[in-house]
Design a protein around this motif. Structure first.
Motif, PDB file in Angstrom:
ATOM      1  N   MET A 273       0.787  -1.381  -0.142  1.00  0.00           N
ATOM      2  CA  MET A 273      -0.118   0.086   0.026  1.00  0.00           C
ATOM      3  C   MET A 273       0.852   1.400  -0.024  1.00  0.00           C
ATOM      4  N   SER A 274       1.861   1.348   0.674  1.00  0.00           N
ATOM      5  CA  SER A 274       2.745   2.437   1.015  1.00  0.00           C
ATOM      6  C   SER A 274       3.597   2.873  -0.368  1.00  0.00           C
ATOM      7  N   SER A 275       3.851   1.886  -1.125  1.00  0.00           N
ATOM      8  CA  SER A 275       4.622   1.902  -2.157  1.00  0.00           C
ATOM      9  C   SER A 275       3.676   1.955  -3.563  1.00  0.00           C
ATOM     10  N   HIS A 276       2.483   1.986  -3.466  1.00  0.00           N
ATOM     11  CA  HIS A 276       1.542   1.800  -4.690  1.00  0.00           C
ATOM     12  C   HIS A 276       1.868   3.230  -5.635  1.00  0.00           C
ATOM     13  N   SER A 277       1.478   2.619  -6.866  1.00  0.00           N
ATOM     14  CA  SER A 277       1.883   4.088  -7.719  1.00  0.00           C
ATOM     15  C   SER A 277       0.677   4.808  -7.741  1.00  0.00           C
ATOM     16  N   LEU A 278      -0.511   4.512  -7.416  1.00  0.00           N
ATOM     17  CA  LEU A 278      -1.417   5.488  -7.196  1.00  0.00           C
ATOM     18  C   LEU A 278      -1.925   5.980  -6.261  1.00  0.00           C
ATOM     19  N   ALA A 279      -1.854   7.360  -5.942  1.00  0.00           N
ATOM     20  CA  ALA A 279      -1.931   7.999  -4.812  1.00  0.00           C
ATOM     21  C   ALA A 279      -3.020   7.866  -4.035  1.00  0.00           C
ATOM     22  N   ILE A 280      -4.115   7.381  -4.525  1.00  0.00           N
ATOM     23  CA  ILE A 280      -5.495   7.160  -3.882  1.00  0.00           C
ATOM     24  C   ILE A 280      -5.383   5.974  -3.304  1.00  0.00           C
ATOM     25  N   ILE A 281      -4.561   4.915  -3.726  1.00  0.00           N
ATOM     26  CA  ILE A 281      -4.268   3.642  -2.698  1.00  0.00           C
ATOM     27  C   ILE A 281      -3.571   3.979  -1.740  1.00  0.00           C
ATOM     28  N   ARG A 282      -2.473   4.599  -1.956  1.00  0.00           N
ATOM     29  CA  ARG A 282      -1.366   5.067  -0.818  1.00  0.00           C
ATOM     30  C   ARG A 282      -2.149   5.948   0.277  1.00  0.00           C
ATOM     31  N   LYS A 283      -3.548   6.983  -0.011  1.00  0.00           N
ATOM     32  CA  LYS A 283      -4.351   7.399   1.053  1.00  0.00           C
ATOM     33  C   LYS A 283      -5.063   6.587   1.617  1.00  0.00           C
ATOM     34  N   LEU A 284      -5.677   5.712   0.925  1.00  0.00           N
ATOM     35  CA  LEU A 284      -6.781   4.587   1.729  1.00  0.00           C
ATOM     36  C   LEU A 284      -5.968   3.465   2.072  1.00  0.00           C
ATOM     37  N   ALA A 285      -4.710   3.452   2.162  1.00  0.00           N
ATOM     38  CA  ALA A 285      -3.832   2.149   2.663  1.00  0.00           C
ATOM     39  C   ALA A 285      -4.670   1.516   3.695  1.00  0.00           C
ATOM     40  N   GLN A 286      -4.900   0.506   3.865  1.00  0.00           N
ATOM     41  CA  GLN A 286      -5.413  -0.558   4.662  1.00  0.00           C
ATOM     42  C   GLN A 286      -4.364  -1.052   5.628  1.00  0.00           C
ATOM     43  N   ARG A 287      -4.521  -1.318   6.771  1.00  0.00           N
ATOM     44  CA  ARG A 287      -3.745  -1.947   7.808  1.00  0.00           C
ATOM     45  C   ARG A 287      -4.266  -3.161   8.402  1.00  0.00           C
ATOM     46  N   PRO A 288      -3.908  -4.362   7.854  1.00  0.00           N
ATOM     47  CA  PRO A 288      -4.750  -5.566   8.401  1.00  0.00           C
ATOM     48  C   PRO A 288      -4.482  -5.540  10.274  1.00  0.00           C
ATOM     49  N   HIS A 289      -5.431  -6.189  10.778  1.00  0.00           N
ATOM     50  CA  HIS A 289      -5.631  -6.412  12.034  1.00  0.00           C
ATOM     51  C   HIS A 289      -5.614  -7.677  12.490  1.00  0.00           C
ATOM     52  N   ILE A 290      -4.925  -8.057  13.495  1.00  0.00           N
ATOM     53  CA  ILE A 290      -4.957  -9.403  14.191  1.00  0.00           C
ATOM     54  C   ILE A 290      -5.203  -9.452  15.598  1.00  0.00           C
ATOM     55  N   THR A 291      -6.181 -10.455  16.173  1.00  0.00           N
ATOM     56  CA  THR A 291      -6.425 -10.643  17.331  1.00  0.00           C
ATOM     57  C   THR A 291      -6.070 -12.221  17.701  1.00  0.00           C
ATOM     58  N   LYS A 292      -5.495 -12.416  18.757  1.00  0.00           N
ATOM     59  CA  LYS A 292      -5.088 -13.810  19.074  1.00  0.00           C
ATOM     60  C   LYS A 292      -5.423 -14.198  20.516  1.00  0.00           C
ATOM     61  N   GLY A 293      -6.282 -15.319  20.673  1.00  0.00           N
ATOM     62  CA  GLY A 293      -6.696 -15.879  21.855  1.00  0.00           C
ATOM     63  C   GLY A 293      -5.369 -16.670  22.218  1.00  0.00           C
ATOM     64  N   GLN A 294      -5.470 -17.319  23.525  1.00  0.00           N
ATOM     65  CA  GLN A 294      -4.567 -18.023  24.159  1.00  0.00           C
ATOM     66  C   GLN A 294      -4.423 -19.308  23.172  1.00  0.00           C
ATOM     67  N   THR A 295      -3.121 -19.711  22.568  1.00  0.00           N
ATOM     68  CA  THR A 295      -3.197 -20.947  21.627  1.00  0.00           C
ATOM     69  C   THR A 295      -1.990 -21.764  21.910  1.00  0.00           C
ATOM     70  N   GLY A 296      -2.106 -22.874  21.499  1.00  0.00           N
ATOM     71  CA  GLY A 296      -0.783 -23.796  21.538  1.00  0.00           C
ATOM     72  C   GLY A 296       0.103 -23.005  20.279  1.00  0.00           C
ATOM     73  N   VAL A 297       1.241 -23.990  20.138  1.00  0.00           N
ATOM     74  CA  VAL A 297       2.156 -23.349  19.094  1.00  0.00           C
ATOM     75  C   VAL A 297       1.796 -24.339  17.760  1.00  0.00           C
ATOM     76  N   PHE A 298       1.507 -23.792  16.744  1.00  0.00           N
ATOM     77  CA  PHE A 298       1.039 -24.290  15.574  1.00  0.00           C
ATOM     78  C   PHE A 298       1.958 -23.819  14.389  1.00  0.00           C
ATOM     79  N   ARG A 299       2.580 -24.450  13.498  1.00  0.00           N
ATOM     80  CA  ARG A 299       3.449 -24.279  12.567  1.00  0.00           C
ATOM     81  C   ARG A 299       3.231 -24.684  11.405  1.00  0.00           C
ATOM     82  N   LEU A 300       3.744 -24.243  10.166  1.00  0.00           N
ATOM     83  CA  LEU A 300       3.553 -24.803   8.681  1.00  0.00           C
ATOM     84  C   LEU A 300       5.144 -24.914   8.445  1.00  0.00           C
TER      85      LEU A 300
END
Length: 478
Positions: A273-300
């Protein structure tokens, strides 16, 4: 909602919730020759149990422990279609199958099909072996809205301005997240690729409320509260968020945790988003959000060997993992990335660096009164110790759980109200909106002027209490 783009011109369309907002947007769309679309989707998806076995793409892991349901809703009234929806589903399905997931896809589901699919998924989750290795992912691409502090997903065919939209929609907390049996340490992941924007301060329908993931779950949103989620107006392209998630999943080789997969996706979206060629995309840049409950350790991915010869790169990454303070984590991560900018552990190291920087910023705030000695606690059970390690790396939800342990005296630590408040402050400055609201209430009751900071901060971060947040004055008590 999502914003589409087509071809090289990446023309975008904004599907917005109210005519008034559409009217305001028309001038911008005409002048920029863009068609912007606001899309709200809940991204659900993080889970993979590590059983110590090595092998490319988790070869040898017992089948039947990983399942996924992808609900891709692209058809909506009034020209608010989400054109990349089906491609999102196809590409994410292929990426998950690489890692042994049994994937089911529902395209353009109405409410009956939506709830039936979630019901079947819940039964499959409950039937997984109760050995702490089960992983379930639910992904939603479509429109969403908030009503009285509750989050709703719109099935295909439901307009966001329909007076009965709430009754025709699926409640995120009560209907979708309840499909996960939450058998700790089994993992349930919900990925919501949808907009979270509101039209005005007094018109909150169309925005997702801040919420906390239940125990055993991770909830990944494609955008932060108050933001649109952008996507091309082209059925042959992915939405911005899902494109990056598919890329990360498709290129997993060295062992990486599910949390790091979503954190790395978040960093990639921000960079795009921050490096996009279109100014409108840079202006509206979305920031993903994550919320994490207590979990074990899971990997790929391929498990790191604990025996045999170790390379200099292995040793450099071990230094990142073993670093005991945010400053030392940052230093070790920077050293690794200078030496191995495209190394096998680059994604994990970039996540560690970003988390350490978040932690250092929070700890330097005058509103946080937490010394580094608070991270060196000899008491506490295994879960508490794991949360300490995560909080050291900027995990806002782990910090909130530590605050709760000190509040009630759980996790083999002694109740300590003062220490609980310190950890709650740290969690709030890391971006936990509910921690900010709890602090606002506590501080306002005892006349602490810091209430005037944490009240508005809870709102800025996207938390809307069901009855509304009181004013920021320290004399106000809800």
């Amino acid at each position: 909602m999502r914003a589409p783009a087509s071809g090289q011109g990446e023309s975008f369309r904004c599907s917005l919730f109210r005519r008034r907002f559409l009217a305001r947007a028309t001038g911008l769309l005409l002048s920029s020759q863009l068609g912007l679309a606001a899309r709200c989707a809940i991204a659900a998806g993080e889970a993979a149990a590590a059983d110590g076995q090595a092998g490319e793409r988790d070869a040898g892991r017992p089948a039947g422990h990983r399942i996924a349901l992808l609900i891709c809703c692209g058809s909506y009234p009034d020209g608010k279609d989400i054109q990349p929806a089906r491609k999102n589903g196809r590409d994410l399905e292929a990426a998950l199958r690489l890692h042994g997931f049994d994937v089911q896809v529902e395209n353009d589901a109405d409410r009956a099909r939506f709830t039936a699919a979630v019901g079947r998924f819940g039964k499959r989750m409950a039937a997984l072996p109760d050995d702490g290795r089960g992983i379930g992912i639910v992904y939603f691409c479509g429109h969403g809205m908030q009503y009285e502090g509750r989050n709703y997903l719109l099935p295909s065919g439901v307009a966001s301005d329909d007076p009965k939209a709430k009754e025709k929609s699926v409640n995120l907390q009560d209907e979708l997240l309840s499909a996960f049996p939450q058998r700790y340490p089994g993992l349930g992941v919900a990925v919501i690729d949808a907009c979270r924007d509101g039209i005005s301060e007094d018109e909150k329908a169309g925005s997702f409320n801040y919420s906390t993931a239940p125990t055993g779950c991770i909830v990944a949103f494609s955008a932060s509260a108050g933001q649109v989620s952008l996507s091309p107006k082209d059925p042959n392209q992915n939405s911005f968020y899902t494109k990056e998630l598919v890329q990360v999943l498709s290129n997993v080789e060295q062992e990486i945790s599910f949390t790091d997969i979503f954190e790395f996706t978040r960093l990639r979206v921000a960079q795009t988003m921050s490096s996009h060629s279109l100014a409108i995309i840079r202006k509206l840049a979305q920031r993903p959000h994550i919320t994490k409950g207590q979990t074990g350790v899971f990997r790929l991915g391929k498990a790191r060997t604990t025996t045999g010869p170790r390379t200099a790169e292995d040793e450099a990454f071990e230094a990142v993992l073993a670093a005991p303070t945010p400053a030392e984590i940052r230093r070790a991560a920077e050293n690794f990335l200078r030496a191995y900018p495209e190394g096998r552990y680059e994604p994990q190291t970039r996540v560690a660096l970003a988390g350490a920087e978040d932690a250092l910023r929070a700890l330097s705030s005058r509103f946080v009164r937490l010394s580094l000695s608070a991270f060196r606690v000899s008491s506490g059970d295994e879960r508490f110790a794991e949360d300490l390690r995560k909080a050291l790396r900027g995990d806002k939800d782990a910090a909130a759980r530590i605050a709760e342990s000190y509040r009630v005296g759980s996790g083999d630590v002694v109740a300590n109200p003062a220490r609980s408040e310190q950890w709650l402050r740290y969690s709030g400055l890391l971006g936990n909106a509910i921690a900010c609201y709890q602090l606002y209430r506590q501080l306002a009751q005892k006349g602490d002027p810091d209430a005037e900071f944490f009240g508005p901060e809870a709102v800025r971060l996207g938390y809307q209490p069901p009855k509304g947040l009181c004013g920021s004055r320290k004399s106000d008590v809800c």
